[in-house]
Design a protein around this motif. Sequence first.
Motif, PDB file in Angstrom:
ATOM      1  N   ALA A  99       0.561  -1.426   0.145  1.00 40.01           N
ATOM      2  CA  ALA A  99      -0.122  -0.141  -0.002  1.00 40.01           C
ATOM      3  C   ALA A  99       0.732   1.061   0.215  1.00 40.01           C
ATOM      4  O   ALA A  99       2.238   1.720   0.736  1.00 40.01           O
ATOM      5  N   THR A 100       0.265   2.061  -0.730  1.00 41.97           N
ATOM      6  CA  THR A 100       0.969   3.994  -0.896  1.00 41.97           C
ATOM      7  C   THR A 100       0.118   4.533  -0.175  1.00 41.97           C
ATOM      8  O   THR A 100      -0.795   5.127   0.176  1.00 41.97           O
ATOM      9  N   GLU A 101       0.748   5.181   1.124  1.00 43.01           N
ATOM     10  CA  GLU A 101       0.319   6.450   1.969  1.00 43.01           C
ATOM     11  C   GLU A 101       0.861   7.539   1.139  1.00 43.01           C
ATOM     12  O   GLU A 101       2.060   7.837   1.205  1.00 43.01           O
ATOM     13  N   ASP A 104      -4.338   6.375   2.641  1.00 43.31           N
ATOM     14  CA  ASP A 104      -4.093   5.345   1.759  1.00 43.31           C
ATOM     15  C   ASP A 104      -5.299   4.690   0.752  1.00 43.31           C
ATOM     16  O   ASP A 104      -6.208   4.362   1.190  1.00 43.31           O
TER      17      ASP A 104
END
Length: 185
Positions: free
Chosen positions: A20-22, A58
Amino acid sequence: MKRLALALALAAGVTPAVFATEYTKIQPDKSSIAFAYQQMGVSMDGRFKAFTGQISFDPAQPEKTKATLDVDLSSVDTGSPENDSEVTGKSWFNTQSFPSARFEVTGVKALGGNRYEVAGKLSIKGTTRDLVAPATFTEQGNAGVFEGSFTLRRGDYAIGEGDWSTFDVVANEIKVNVRVTALAN
């Protein structure tokens, strides 16, 4: 070959949350807060040149979003220095007593695709009201771009008091367009 098979098997077992990218760092120079309104039946535009904020978003878990935007109301740009001075005065934003407006996100709901519903609390001139607005999110390299708009009723926040409290010269409805670009961590 066994190592490759083992690596693929391990990778397949990893949950998507690991990847996941935040998005956490707002880029003010690539962000904007603009508004549009009617004055004596003529469409007018403006913007705020200065604002700060914090974000933690996210796309895999939008319901955990935390974000605030603080707008420096004295940074208003209506295209006319005379109007800017009037708008920052006591009858309008009263920046002497209320230097900033704040939007604090209280919830984000995914609607499918890149569309979201953003709920929050908007505070202007000591008045706080709930706000729900549609927004989109688009990934662009290592940045994410949030775009949303809503209609603010200036009478709800006492923007335009005294002679300006009626809506015959300046309309009550102000369309606000927000674009926030944030970098991934």
